[in-house]
Enzyme design. Structure first.
Site, PDB file in Angstrom:
ATOM      1  N   CYS A 288       0.830  -1.201   0.000  1.00  9.49           N
ATOM      2  CA  CYS A 288       0.000   0.000   0.000  1.00  9.49           C
ATOM      3  C   CYS A 288       0.871   1.260   0.000  1.00  9.49           C
ATOM      4  CB  CYS A 288      -0.990  -0.026   1.164  1.00  9.49           C
ATOM      5  SG  CYS A 288      -2.337   1.170   0.973  1.00  9.49           S
TER       6      CYS A 288
ATOM      7  N   HIS B 183      -2.955  -5.183   1.366  1.00  7.92           N
ATOM      8  CA  HIS B 183      -2.327  -5.503   2.654  1.00  7.92           C
ATOM      9  C   HIS B 183      -2.423  -7.007   2.950  1.00  7.92           C
ATOM     10  CE1 HIS B 183      -2.178  -1.291   4.315  1.00  7.92           C
ATOM     11  NE2 HIS B 183      -3.161  -1.124   3.442  1.00  7.92           N
TER      12      HIS B 183
ATOM     13  N   GLU C 116      -0.655  -8.555   5.070  1.00  7.42           N
ATOM     14  CA  GLU C 116      -0.332  -8.747   6.488  1.00  7.42           C
ATOM     15  C   GLU C 116      -1.574  -8.759   7.377  1.00  7.42           C
ATOM     16  OE1 GLU C 116      -0.447  -4.317   5.892  1.00  7.42           O
ATOM     17  OE2 GLU C 116       0.226  -6.062   4.742  1.00  7.42           O
TER      18      GLU C 116
END
Length: 203
Positions: free
Chosen positions: A88, A182, A184
């Site tokens: 991002c 994202h 994560e």
């Protein structure tokens, strides 16, 4: 006397810990078998073999990196071939050019691409979507798009790994990797495992 084999240690991968979802990246990297280190200063940067630049606010990250004296060392390490992965805002930081940058906004650069900030909309227009990423086995990854950029154009030296809505959302150039989304935040560590393998290969 029986011999013992020393365990194979994973690469040391830092996460730029100035702003953004640092903890989530540290956990995902650990889940992918890497050793991790938060990075705020040049001496910490010197101790890692690869670096993740997290999501957050790209203008704040660039200004904080300059304030902490780590922006120029980061550019040097990237130019010298250190693997880096940006998600991002991190994608914006690794782009050679930003369309309509904010005043004073700088990038690390390294990927031959032009990105558009907040291209998929504002915070309340965030969404999740399945994304097929070249080089990642096991089916699509779940992409979490939060005020996400997209790649407006890509140069000959870079390669698009994934598209969504007709726009490139994952790019690789040599030892550099970037995603508009994202990974994560999903508990799926395959993107981080891909990056850890890039770090091992570079070492």
């Amino acid at each position: 006397m029986s011999g013992t084999t020393a365990p194979v240690l994973g690469p040391v991968i830092g996460v730029l810990a100035l702003q953004g979802d640092v903890r989530e990246h540290l956990a995902a990297l650990a889940g992918a078998g890497a050793r991790t280190l938060p990075v705020r200063r040049p001496e910490e940067l010197a101790a890692v073999e690869g670096l993740v630049i997290p999501g957050g606010e790209s203008t704040a990250i660039s200004k904080l990196a300059a304030a902490f004296g780590v922006l120029e060392p980061l550019r040097e390490r990237v130019r010298d071939g250190m693997p880096a992965y940006g998600s991002c805002a991190g994608m914006i930081m690794l782009a050679d050019k930003i369309l309509e940058p904010r005043s004073g906004q700088e990038t690390i650069g390294g990927i031959d691409m032009i990105v558009r900030r907040n291209a998929f909309g504002r915070q309340n227009e965030s969404f999740e979507a399945a994304v097929e990423v070249a080089g990642v086995e096991g089916g699509p990854v779940e992409g979490v798009f939060i005020r996400a950029p997209w790649v407006e154009s890509i140069g000959a030296r870079a390669r698009s790994l994934a598209e969504y809505g007709g726009r490139s959302v994952a790019v690789r150039q040599g030892n550099l990797l970037a995603t508009a989304f994202h990974p994560e935040l999903t508990g799926d560590h395959r993107i981080h495992a891909l990056f850890a393998e890039m770090v091992r290969a570079a070492a």
